[in-house]
Design a protein around this motif. Structure first.
Motif, mmCIF file in Angstrom:
data_model
loop_
_atom_site.group_PDB
_atom_site.id
_atom_site.type_symbol
_atom_site.label_atom_id
_atom_site.label_comp_id
_atom_site.label_asym_id
_atom_site.label_seq_id
_atom_site.Cartn_x
_atom_site.Cartn_y
_atom_site.Cartn_z
ATOM 1 N N MET A 102 44.870 35.402 8.273
ATOM 2 C CA MET A 102 43.424 35.312 8.488
ATOM 3 C C MET A 102 43.107 34.225 9.509
ATOM 4 O O MET A 102 43.769 33.183 9.547
ATOM 5 C CB MET A 102 42.714 35.015 7.162
ATOM 6 N N THR A 103 42.075 34.496 10.332
ATOM 7 C CA THR A 103 41.551 33.500 11.267
ATOM 8 C C THR A 103 40.061 33.342 11.024
ATOM 9 O O THR A 103 39.324 34.329 11.003
ATOM 10 C CB THR A 103 41.787 33.915 12.725
ATOM 11 N N MET A 104 39.622 32.089 10.820
ATOM 12 C CA MET A 104 38.210 31.771 10.624
ATOM 13 C C MET A 104 37.644 31.217 11.922
ATOM 14 O O MET A 104 38.152 30.238 12.459
ATOM 15 C CB MET A 104 38.046 30.710 9.527
ATOM 16 N N TYR A 105 36.595 31.857 12.452
ATOM 17 C CA TYR A 105 35.884 31.345 13.625
ATOM 18 C C TYR A 105 34.585 30.691 13.144
ATOM 19 O O TYR A 105 33.837 31.270 12.343
ATOM 20 C CB TYR A 105 35.565 32.480 14.600
ATOM 21 N N TYR A 106 34.308 29.495 13.631
ATOM 22 C CA TYR A 106 33.123 28.761 13.203
ATOM 23 C C TYR A 106 32.641 27.897 14.355
ATOM 24 O O TYR A 106 33.340 27.708 15.360
ATOM 25 C CB TYR A 106 33.447 27.881 11.986
ATOM 26 N N HIS A 107 31.450 27.370 14.244
ATOM 27 C CA HIS A 107 30.960 26.396 15.223
ATOM 28 C C HIS A 107 30.262 25.269 14.471
ATOM 29 O O HIS A 107 29.870 25.410 13.312
ATOM 30 C CB HIS A 107 30.031 27.051 16.251
ATOM 31 N N THR B 223 35.574 21.940 7.278
ATOM 32 C CA THR B 223 35.940 21.821 5.861
ATOM 33 C C THR B 223 35.611 23.104 5.117
ATOM 34 O O THR B 223 36.421 23.609 4.321
ATOM 35 C CB THR B 223 35.201 20.636 5.213
ATOM 36 N N LEU B 224 34.419 23.658 5.370
ATOM 37 C CA LEU B 224 34.031 24.910 4.726
ATOM 38 C C LEU B 224 34.923 26.052 5.198
ATOM 39 O O LEU B 224 35.348 26.894 4.389
ATOM 40 C CB LEU B 224 32.565 25.216 5.035
ATOM 41 N N ALA B 225 35.231 26.089 6.489
ATOM 42 C CA ALA B 225 36.093 27.147 7.018
ATOM 43 C C ALA B 225 37.465 27.114 6.359
ATOM 44 O O ALA B 225 38.032 28.165 6.014
ATOM 45 C CB ALA B 225 36.225 27.001 8.532
ATOM 46 N N ARG B 226 37.988 25.936 6.131
ATOM 47 C CA ARG B 226 39.300 25.826 5.474
ATOM 48 C C ARG B 226 39.214 26.218 3.998
ATOM 49 O O ARG B 226 40.162 26.792 3.448
ATOM 50 C CB ARG B 226 39.853 24.413 5.634
ATOM 51 N N LEU C 76 46.235 42.895 11.255
ATOM 52 C CA LEU C 76 46.120 41.442 11.148
ATOM 53 C C LEU C 76 45.940 40.823 12.535
ATOM 54 O O LEU C 76 46.370 41.402 13.534
ATOM 55 C CB LEU C 76 47.386 40.876 10.481
ATOM 56 N N PRO C 77 45.313 39.640 12.588
ATOM 57 C CA PRO C 77 44.752 38.908 11.461
ATOM 58 C C PRO C 77 43.388 39.471 11.057
ATOM 59 O O PRO C 77 42.704 40.096 11.859
ATOM 60 C CB PRO C 77 44.601 37.487 12.011
ATOM 61 N N VAL C 78 43.014 39.244 9.795
ATOM 62 C CA VAL C 78 41.636 39.476 9.388
ATOM 63 C C VAL C 78 40.802 38.359 10.009
ATOM 64 O O VAL C 78 41.091 37.185 9.816
ATOM 65 C CB VAL C 78 41.504 39.463 7.852
ATOM 66 N N LYS C 79 39.784 38.744 10.763
ATOM 67 C CA LYS C 79 38.959 37.740 11.459
ATOM 68 C C LYS C 79 37.651 37.569 10.699
ATOM 69 O O LYS C 79 36.970 38.551 10.386
ATOM 70 C CB LYS C 79 38.707 38.175 12.898
ATOM 71 N N VAL C 80 37.303 36.317 10.409
ATOM 72 C CA VAL C 80 36.063 35.987 9.710
ATOM 73 C C VAL C 80 35.183 35.177 10.653
ATOM 74 O O VAL C 80 35.601 34.129 11.138
ATOM 75 C CB VAL C 80 36.335 35.194 8.417
ATOM 76 N N ILE C 81 33.980 35.686 10.921
ATOM 77 C CA ILE C 81 33.038 34.985 11.796
ATOM 78 C C ILE C 81 32.039 34.260 10.899
ATOM 79 O O ILE C 81 31.244 34.893 10.204
ATOM 80 C CB ILE C 81 32.298 35.955 12.740
ATOM 81 N N LEU C 82 32.104 32.943 10.867
ATOM 82 C CA LEU C 82 31.256 32.133 9.993
ATOM 83 C C LEU C 82 30.038 31.664 10.776
ATOM 84 O O LEU C 82 30.141 30.813 11.669
ATOM 85 C CB LEU C 82 32.047 30.938 9.450
#
Length: 462
Positions: free
Chosen positions: A145-150, A155-158, A183-189
């Motif tokens: 999994m990959t979390m994208y955030y700005h 901390t929340l992304a982890r 894969l990876p499952v991509k999560v856009i936060l």
């Protein structure tokens, strides 16, 4: 001798030039000066090329593929004015009524041009990751999994990343025994629900206005997420829920037979660390004996006031099956549906229960009497949200209101019957009064025509 040697060298050079492959000559004569993508989020992507050639460029084609979609595609510019220096573009719709390409999609693309002399040249391949512009996107990853955030949300992304790892292990590997391959499952936060809304497919309308959406599974490798708490003390339950939908698809969604809404949503709530407020909505519906009939649980509810009850009941239906004969049997049910067996037939084959028997056993488990009469299926399926959109919402007060409003339609029907009955009685009384008047008039005519007592304008009877 020296003159003949020079001539031989010149002849060799000319021969080599003539024998040089045509494609190589075209590549040497065609120069791709720039390849760019203009991000018109949330509606368009514009792929643009500027190319120079020794002959007029007469045609251009954009070739592209999206990672995880398994197919390539091409498109052509709407306009192309031939010339030796050409800029061409393809405007791609990404979120319209007919097309939806989610943020998080990874493009690989190239351009091909043809010149007037029939030569064809192809550019190098480029990659483009589609994310909302004007933000400094960062990422954290694990092995799937990959979390994208700005912003300051690392901390929340982890925390989301750890929750995803736990859910994959607990539901994907231990319960279903499946392995994700896309894969990876991509999560856009996103920072908020409002910021996420333009990225969702087909958002808007009364349902969306009434229901808070904390996360959405848009494909089997892309999740949209925002940090809004959604009826659970564990904020990461939204990610667990949406990842649960991906795992449900891999474990049980087939090409011939599909998971019913209650099974897909119930298993997604089961993937959470707890059912949260959905449990309260369900318990209120049980106390009021206002559970949703099972034959109305096959499609998502279109009533915002029933979202909490629907999700809670779906969770407890799935939990009932898992508790009844264990996780392995439920995984077998998923595999049976994926193989092409309709869900009701699969439940009968795996658990030995018809849907009516399942419903009565479920009601008995919660202290309710069997459903005495089968409830007719709706004549038309409720309006559903777009594919790939799964709202995560917790309107817990709706269940109590629904229970307290019970019998309202029946009370209205009884009132109408009462009014109609009174009207009939009054009409009958009027008819009876008219008949009595006619009888008295006939008697007066037979007795000399005198007026009755108290009649105006007539002498007293003599």
């Amino acid at each position: 001798m020296r003159g003949r040697a020079k001539s031989a060298v010149w002849l060799a050079v000319m021969t080599a030039a003539l024998l040089w492959p045509a494609g190589e000559r075209a590549r040497a004569a065609t120069v791709f000066e720039s390849l760019t993508v203009e991000n018109g989020y949330p509606q368009t992507l514009t792929f643009r090329v500027t190319v120079r050639a020794d002959a007029d460029i007469t045609d251009a084609t954009l070739y592209y593929r999206i990672k995880g979609r398994g197919a390539s595609a091409f498109d052509k510019p709407e306009e192309l004015k031939p010339g030796r220096l050409v800029t061409a573009e393809v405007v791609m719709q990404v979120n319209s009524g007919q097309v939806y390409i989610p943020v998080g999609s990874e493009f690989t693309y190239s351009w091909e041009v043809t010149t007037a002399d029939g030569q064809v040249a192809r550019s190098e391949e480029r990659e483009f990751l589609y994310l909302p512009p004007d933000r400094e996107w960062k990422s954290v990853s694990n092995d799937f999994m990959t979390m994208y955030y700005h912003g300051d949300r690392e901390t929340l992304a982890r925390a989301y990343l750890d929750a995803g790892q736990d859910t994959y292990e607990r539901i994907g590997r231990q319960l279903y025994g499946v392995t994700l391959t896309t894969l990876p499952v991509k999560v856009i936060l996103f920072a908020s629900e409002a910021e996420m809304t333009p990225a969702r497919p087909g958002s808007g309308g009364r349902f969306d206005a009434a229901v808070t959406t904390c996360g959405t599974k848009v494909t089997n490798d892309i999740l949209l997420m925002n940090p809004t708490p959604c009826g659970s003390t564990d904020r990461t339950d939204t990610l667990r829920h949406e990842l649960g939908h991906i795992l449900n698809d891999v474990a049980g969604q087939g090409t011939l037979a599909k998971l019913p809404a209650w099974m897909d949503e119930g298993a997604a709530v089961y993937a959470q660390s707890s059912p949260g407020d959905y449990e309260g909505a369900f318990r209120a519906a049980v106390r009021a004996d206002r559970l949703i009939p099972f034959n109305q649980m096959t499609v998502p509810t279109s009533n915002p006031q029933l979202v909490g009850v629907f999700y809670g009941q779906a969770y407890f239906m799935v939990k009932f099956l898992i508790d009844r004969e264990g996780p392995a049997r439920f995984a077998e049910l998923m595999r049976t549906i994926k193989s092409g067996t309709r869900f009701d037939q699969a439940i009968e084959r795996v658990y030995g229960l018809s849907m009516a028997e399942f419903e009565d056993a479920f009601r008995a488990e919660h202290g309710l009497a069997p459903r005495s009469q089968p409830t007719a299926a709706p004549t038309a399926a409720p309006t559903q949200r777009p594919q790939q959109t799964q709202p995560t919402a917790t309107p817990t007060r709706a269940a109590a209101q629904q229970a307290s409003d019970g019998g309202g339609d029946a009370g209205l029907d009884r009132g109408m019957v009462l009014i109609f009955g009174v009207a009939v009685l009054l009409a009958l009384a009027g008819v009876f009064s008219w008949l009595v008047s006619m009888m008295l008039a006939n008697r007066r005519e037979q007795g000399g025509g005198g007026a009755g007592p108290g009649a105006a304008g007539g002498p007293p009877a003599g």
